[in-house]
Design an enzyme around this catalytic site. Structure first.
Site, mmCIF file in Angstrom:
data_model
loop_
_atom_site.group_PDB
_atom_site.id
_atom_site.type_symbol
_atom_site.label_atom_id
_atom_site.label_comp_id
_atom_site.label_asym_id
_atom_site.label_seq_id
_atom_site.Cartn_x
_atom_site.Cartn_y
_atom_site.Cartn_z
ATOM 1 N N ALA A 48 0.854 -1.179 0.000
ATOM 2 C CA ALA A 48 0.000 0.000 0.000
ATOM 3 C C ALA A 48 0.896 1.238 0.000
ATOM 4 O O ALA A 48 2.077 1.151 0.312
ATOM 5 C CB ALA A 48 -0.882 -0.012 1.240
ATOM 6 N N GLY B 93 0.461 -5.163 0.590
ATOM 7 C CA GLY B 93 -0.677 -5.119 -0.317
ATOM 8 C C GLY B 93 -0.346 -5.659 -1.704
ATOM 9 O O GLY B 93 -1.239 -6.136 -2.415
ATOM 10 N N GLU C 95 -0.786 -9.223 -1.421
ATOM 11 C CA GLU C 95 -2.220 -9.486 -1.244
ATOM 12 C C GLU C 95 -2.964 -9.418 -2.576
ATOM 13 O O GLU C 95 -3.867 -10.211 -2.834
ATOM 14 C CB GLU C 95 -2.805 -8.503 -0.225
ATOM 15 C CG GLU C 95 -2.253 -8.767 1.182
ATOM 16 C CD GLU C 95 -2.726 -7.771 2.203
ATOM 17 O OE1 GLU C 95 -2.415 -6.567 2.022
ATOM 18 O OE2 GLU C 95 -3.398 -8.161 3.165
ATOM 19 N N GLU D 31 3.733 -5.736 7.153
ATOM 20 C CA GLU D 31 2.871 -4.760 7.824
ATOM 21 C C GLU D 31 3.166 -4.624 9.307
ATOM 22 O O GLU D 31 3.083 -3.531 9.872
ATOM 23 C CB GLU D 31 1.399 -5.133 7.613
ATOM 24 C CG GLU D 31 0.856 -4.814 6.225
ATOM 25 C CD GLU D 31 1.125 -5.898 5.196
ATOM 26 O OE1 GLU D 31 1.971 -6.786 5.437
ATOM 27 O OE2 GLU D 31 0.492 -5.858 4.129
HETATM 28 N N1 T1G Z 1 4.560 3.552 0.153
HETATM 29 C C1 T1G Z 1 5.044 4.770 -0.138
HETATM 30 N N2 T1G Z 1 6.320 5.020 -0.434
HETATM 31 C C2 T1G Z 1 7.145 3.970 -0.429
HETATM 32 C C3 T1G Z 1 6.730 2.672 -0.130
HETATM 33 C C4 T1G Z 1 5.360 2.470 0.169
HETATM 34 N N3 T1G Z 1 4.865 1.272 0.451
HETATM 35 N N4 T1G Z 1 7.788 1.850 -0.206
HETATM 36 C C5 T1G Z 1 8.829 2.599 -0.537
HETATM 37 N N5 T1G Z 1 8.453 3.878 -0.669
HETATM 38 C C6 T1G Z 1 9.299 5.014 -1.071
HETATM 39 C C7 T1G Z 1 10.403 5.278 -0.071
HETATM 40 O O1 T1G Z 1 9.954 6.138 0.948
HETATM 41 C C8 T1G Z 1 11.456 5.926 -0.948
HETATM 42 O O2 T1G Z 1 11.070 7.256 -1.159
HETATM 43 C C9 T1G Z 1 11.297 5.193 -2.270
HETATM 44 O O3 T1G Z 1 9.965 4.627 -2.250
HETATM 45 C C10 T1G Z 1 12.290 4.074 -2.483
HETATM 46 O O4 T1G Z 1 12.280 3.231 -1.340
HETATM 47 C C11 T1G Z 1 -3.193 -3.109 2.935
HETATM 48 C C12 T1G Z 1 -1.549 -1.515 4.415
HETATM 49 C C13 T1G Z 1 10.127 -1.880 -1.481
HETATM 50 C C14 T1G Z 1 11.987 -3.073 -0.286
HETATM 51 O O5 T1G Z 1 6.129 -2.035 4.026
HETATM 52 O O6 T1G Z 1 10.374 -2.127 2.228
HETATM 53 O O7 T1G Z 1 0.601 -2.911 2.143
HETATM 54 O O8 T1G Z 1 12.872 8.368 0.070
HETATM 55 O O9 T1G Z 1 14.615 3.735 -0.597
HETATM 56 O O10 T1G Z 1 15.840 0.227 -0.740
HETATM 57 O O11 T1G Z 1 -1.957 -4.815 3.938
HETATM 58 O O12 T1G Z 1 10.993 0.509 0.055
HETATM 59 O O13 T1G Z 1 13.009 8.063 -2.394
HETATM 60 O O14 T1G Z 1 11.339 9.656 -1.420
HETATM 61 O O15 T1G Z 1 13.211 1.959 0.514
HETATM 62 O O16 T1G Z 1 14.965 -0.270 -3.085
HETATM 63 C C15 T1G Z 1 3.705 -2.811 3.063
HETATM 64 C C16 T1G Z 1 7.932 -0.777 2.262
HETATM 65 C C17 T1G Z 1 2.916 -1.529 3.103
HETATM 66 C C18 T1G Z 1 7.199 -2.020 1.899
HETATM 67 C C19 T1G Z 1 12.437 -1.035 -1.731
HETATM 68 N N6 T1G Z 1 4.882 -2.579 2.284
HETATM 69 N N7 T1G Z 1 9.021 -0.550 1.355
HETATM 70 O O17 T1G Z 1 13.618 -0.738 -1.043
HETATM 71 O O18 T1G Z 1 14.087 1.644 -1.859
HETATM 72 S S1 T1G Z 1 1.512 -1.677 4.132
HETATM 73 C C20 T1G Z 1 6.032 -2.201 2.824
HETATM 74 C C21 T1G Z 1 10.191 -1.211 1.422
HETATM 75 C C22 T1G Z 1 0.372 -2.518 3.241
HETATM 76 C C23 T1G Z 1 -1.830 -3.644 3.171
HETATM 77 C C24 T1G Z 1 -0.923 -2.776 3.965
HETATM 78 C C25 T1G Z 1 11.277 -0.800 0.498
HETATM 79 C C26 T1G Z 1 11.443 -1.712 -0.752
HETATM 80 P P1 T1G Z 1 12.140 8.410 -1.233
HETATM 81 P P2 T1G Z 1 13.619 2.663 -0.711
HETATM 82 P P3 T1G Z 1 14.723 0.199 -1.721
#
Ligand code: T1G
Length: 696
Positions: free
Chosen positions: A69, A108, A111, A131
C-alpha cells in the site's frame, strides 16, 4: 497485433488476442496508492465485461511488482476503492487471472497477487507481509489467503516476523505456483495463453480449505507475548490469522476490524515515522554532489572500534588496510575481525566462503605509509586531540591527492583535526557506533571546510555499509552523544534525589528503551563517561549540579561489565544491582544532604524524555541536525529508542509541545540551570506547531 490503452496514469491494458495484460507502472516501487487501486478496479471491470477477453495477466514495470500500500496515505481518510475490494474483485473475476511477480512483492502487493488465480515468480523475487513492522497487519486479505495457500504455521511466522521470503521458499510453501525466467511482460503474455488453454491450473484462493492448527496459534500467541509485550500489532496479527478457518467473508471482516484498530494506534504512527526517518536522512544538501570513487579503505587503530569498522567494511565488500603502530595490538585487532566474521557466519549472515573472501580483502600494516593507495581512511585511534592531530598530519603527507580523511572521534572538534592537514576540505567525521559492524547508525559529521563531494562520499559509504547515515554539524558530541550527555544528567539527578538506578532503568525499559541509562553505561564501560567528565571538569559552570556517583564507581575500578561490576554485578551472564554501588549512592545522597524522595515510573520517564527533547530541540535550533526527523533517526538507530514511539521529536509531538513546556517550567523550579525551555520549543508551542512541521 496488440494495442495498449492507458486506463489512467499508472495502469495500462494491452490486448493480445484473447489475453489482456494489465501493467502497473507507478515508480519507484509501484505502491498501491489511490490511482493504482482505481485503475485496477476500472481495468478488471472492463475486461470482465469484454467478451473478447478470456484470460487476464497482471505484471508491473520497473524494479518491482507492487511493494505494498502507499504508506504516505496512512492516517488520512481512505479513498475508495480500498485495496481489499480490489483483491476481492480479482478473486471473483470469472476469467482466469494470473500474476507475474518480480522484485520485492510486499504487503498489499502480495495481497493483490494472492487474490489472483495463479502466481508466477521471476528468479530473485522476494515476497513478504511486512505490515507488522509498520504497526499494522495485512489488511487486504493477507491473513486469510496466505494460510489457505501455505498453512497456518507458515503464514503466522511470515506475518508476525514481516520477513522477506525468497522465491524458492515461497514456491515450496505454496505462496507462488512456479518460478519462471524471463521479462515479466513476456511471462504474463505466455501465462495468460496457458491459463485460457487450461495448461496451468488456476484456482481461487478464498475457496481453498485450510487445515486448523490450534497448536501453532497458541504457540505463536505465547511467543508474541514473550517477545513483544509492549507492541500492539503482533498480537492482532495472530488474532487475524486465527480467524482463517472461518468462511472467507467472515475472516476478511475480522481482519478488517483488527486492521482498523491497528491503524488507529499511536504505535502505527510511530513506526511509520521511523520508516520514513530511515529514508529522509539521505536527503541532504550535499546529495546533489557526486561522491568520490572508493576502492580500498584504510582503518587506523585496531581497538574494538577500529576492528568493528574494518569488519563492517569487509562485510560490505570493501578491501581494507587495518593500520596500527603496535604489532601486538594489530594482531589482536585482526583476531577481533576474525571473531566478528565468525559470529556473522554463526548467525547465518555470511557463508564460510564469504568469510574467507572477506579475510582475503584484509591487509594489515604497522606504518601509515601503507595507506598511500587508500581512497578513504577512517581514523579510530585514541580519543585525544594530540594523537588525532599527529595522525592527520602524517596522513596529509602520506595519502594520495583526493583521498578522503575521516575521523571516528565521538566528541573532539573536527575543525581542529582538519586544521592539522593542508587539505581540510577532504576531512570529515564518520562516527560509528559500537559494535560498528552491527549498529545501524552512522553520523556523517560535516565540518566547516568539508567539501560537499566529501560529505557526499560519506553518505555513499554509509549506503555501501547499509547504515542509516545522518548528517551532523560539529559540536561537542555531535547529535547523538550531545543529547545523551544531557538526558543522562537528568537520570543522575533523579538517582541522587531518590530514584534507584535499577528502578530508573526498569521504568525506561518498560517505556520501550532497549536498555536503561545505567545498564547501557555498564555495558559500554563507565570509564568512557568518566574520561568525558574529567575533560570537561575545568569548564563546568559552577552553578551546574554535579553527580559524582559514576566517578566514585570508576575510582574503585568498577567500570561495568568488562570489570565484572559497575552499577550492577555481572556474574555468569546474570546481572543484579551492585550493593556497593547502592552504598555509594546512599553516601552521595547523604553528603549532598538529600532526603531521598520517591519517583513514580511516569515521572522518571517524563523527566528523562523532557531532558532528551530539550537538548534535541537545541540541536535542531542551532543547525547541528538538519531537521527534527534526523534527530529521531539518530536516537532510533543508535541509542535503543523504542521504534514504536518514532523518536524523541515524534514523541514530543504526540505528548504536545505546550505540555512539555509546562513540565520543563515545573522542573526548573528546583533546578533552573539544567531545566530551560529551548526557544524553538517555546516558539512551536506558542504557535500551536509541531516538530513535524520542520521536517519538509
Ligand atoms: N509507500 C510509499 N512510499 C514507499 C513505499 C510504500 N509502500 N515503499 C517505498 N516507498 C518510497 C520510499 O519512501 C522511498 O522514497 C522510495 O519509495 C524508495 O524506497 C493493505 C496496508 C520496497 C523493499 O512495508 O520495504 O501494504 O525516500 O529507498 O531500498 O496490507 O521501500 O526516495 O522519497 O526503501 O529499493 C507494506 C515498504 C505496506 C514495503 C524497496 N509494504 N518498502 O527498497 O528503496 S503496508 C512495505 C520497502 C500494506 C496492506 C498494507 C522498500 C522496498 P524516497 P527505498 P529500496
Amino acid at each position: 497485433m496488440s494495442e495498449i490503452e492507458a486506463v489512467n496514469d499508472v495502469i495500462t491494458v494491452e490486448r493480445a488476442g484473447p489475453v489482456a495484460l494489465v501493467c502497473i507502472d507507478n515508480p519507484p516501487v509501484n505502491a498501491a496508492g489511490h490511482a493504482v487501486r482505481d485503475g485496477l478496479t476500472t481495468a478488471i471491470a472492463a475486461l470482465e465485461a469484454d467478451m473478447d477477453v478470456r484470460a487476464i495477466a497482471l505484471y508491473a514495470a520497473g524494479r518491482t511488482f507492487i511493494a505494498g500500500a502507499d504508506i504516505r496515505e496512512f492516517g488520512r481518510p481512505p479513498e475508495d476503492p480500498w485495496l481489499p475490494a480490489v483483491c476481492n474483485a480479482l478473486e471473483a473475476c470469472a476469467k482466469p487471472v494470473v500474476a507475474v511477480l518480480h522484485g520485492t512483492t510486499l504487503g498489499g502487493g502480495l495481497e493483490v497477487a494472492l487474490g489472483c488465480h495463479y502466481r508466477i515468480g521471476v528468479p530473485g523475487l522476494k515476497v513478504g507481509l511486512p505490515e507488522v513492522t509498520l504497526g499494522i497487519l495485512p489488511g487486504a486479505g493477507g491473513t486469510q489467503r496466505a494460510p489457505r495457500l501455505a498453512g497456518i504455521a507458515f503464514a503466522l511466522e511470515m506475518i508476525t516476523s514481516g520477513r522477506q521470503v525468497p522465491a524458492e521458499e515461497a514456491l515450496e510453501a505454496g505462496l507462488i505456483d512456479e518460478i519462471r525466467e524471463g521479462e515479466p511482460r513476456d511471462i504474463a503474455l505466455a501465462a495468460g495463453a496457458e491459463a485460457l488453454e487450461g495448461r496451468i491450473e488456476t484456482r481461487r484462493t478464498g475457496t481453498l480449505e485450510v487445515a486448523p492448527d490450534d497448536a501453532a496459534i497458541a504457540e505463536m500467541r505465547a511467543r508474541m507475548a514473550r517477545r513483544h509485550p509492549l507492541l500492539f500489532s503482533p498480537h492482532k496479527c495472530v488474532d487475524a490469522v486465527a480467524a482463517c478457518t472461518k468462511p472467507i467473508e467472515e475472516g476478511l471482516a475480522i481482519e478488517r476490524a483488527l486492521y482498523e484498530e491497528c491503524q488507529a494506534s499511536p504505535q502505527r504512527a510511530g513506526l511509520v515515522h521511523a520508516f520514513f526517518a530511515e529514508r529522509a536522512v539521505a536527503k541532504v544538501p550535499e546529495a546533489a554532489h557526486a561522491a568520490r570513487e572508493i576502492g580500498r579503505v584504510g582503518v587506523i587503530g585496531a581497538g574494538t572500534m577500529g576492528s568493528g569498522i574494518a569488519t563492517a567494511l569487509l562485510l560490505a565488500g570493501c578491501p581494507v588496510t587495518l593500520a596500527e603502530v603496535n604489532p601486538e595490538a594489530l594482531a589482536r585487532g585482526r583476531g577481533t575481525v576474525e571473531k566478528n566474521l565468525a559470529g556473522a557466519v554463526t548467525r547465518g549472515k555470511l557463508t564460510e566462503a564469504g568469510r574467507d573472501e572477506a579475510l582475503a580483502r584484509l591487509e594489515t600494516a604497522t606504518d601509515l605509509s601503507a595507506l598511500a593507495d587508500a581512497d578513504l581512511v577512517v581514523e579510530a585511534a585514541f580519543e585525544e586531540m594530540g594523537v588525532k592531530t599527529e595522525i592527520f598530519g602524517t596522513l596529509d603527507r602520506v595519502l594520495k591527492p583526493g583521498a578522503v580523511m575521516a575521523t571516528n572521534t565521538s566528541y573532539l572538534d573536527i575543525d581542529e583535526i582538519a586544521a592539522a592537514t593542508s587539505r581540510p576540505e577532504d576531512v570529515l567525521g564518520l562516527h560509528f557506533f559500537s559494535p560498528a559492524h552491527v549498529m545501524k547508525l552512522l553520523e556523517v559529521v560535516v565540518a566547516a571546510k568539508t567539501a560537499p563531494e566529501v560529505a557526499a562520499t560519506g553518505f555513499a559509504l554509509g549506503k555501501t555499509l547499509r547504515k542509516v547515515a545522518v548528517r551532523s554539524g560539529v559540536c561537542d558530541g555531535f547529535i547523538g552523544n550531545r543529547i545523551m550527555q544531557h538526558y543522562r544528567k537528568a537520570a543522575d539527578h533523579m538517582l541522587l534525589d531518590g530514584a534507584d538506578f535499577d528502578r530508573i532503568d526498569a521504568a525506561l525499559e518498560a517505556f520501550g528503551f532497549a536498555m536503561g541509562p545505567f545498564r547501557v553505561q555498564d555495558l559500554a564501560g563507565l570509564d568512557i563517561g568518566w574520561t568525558y567528565r574529567k575533560r570537561h571538569a575545568a569548564t563546568r559552570p559552577p552553578e551546574e549540579r554535579y553527580v559524582a556517583i559514576g566517578d566514585r564507581l570508576c575510582q574503585e575500578g568498577w567500570f561495568g561489565r568488562k570489570a565484572g561490576r559497575g552499577y550492577y554485578l555481572h556474574e555468569d551472564g546474570d546481572t543484579r544491582p551492585n550493593p556497593d554501588a547502592q552504598a555509594i549512592v546512599a553516601g552521595e545522597r547523604a553528603r549532598a544532604g538529600i532526603a531521598p524522595r520517591s519517583f513514580t515510573d511516569e515521572e522518571i520517564v517524563a523527566r528523562y524524555m523532557a531532558a532528551m527533547i530539550a537538548e534535541a530541540a537545541r540541536v535542531v535550533e542551532d543547525g547541528t541536525a538538519l531537521r527534527p526527523i534526523d534527530v529521531d533517526a539518530v536516537l532510533l538507530f543508535g541509542y535503543g529508542f523504542p521504534r514504536f514511539r518514532g523518536g524523541p521529536m515524534h514523541y514530543a509531538d504526540s505528548v504536545g509541545l505546550p505540555e512539555l513546556v509546562r513540565r520543563i517550567e515545573g522542573y526548573a523550579a528546583q533546578d533552573a540551570h539544567f531545566w530551560q525551555v529551548p526557544p524553538l520549543l517555546r516558539k512551536l508551542a506558542d504557535e500551536d506547531g509541531r516538530f513535524a512541521d520542520l521536517n519538509s
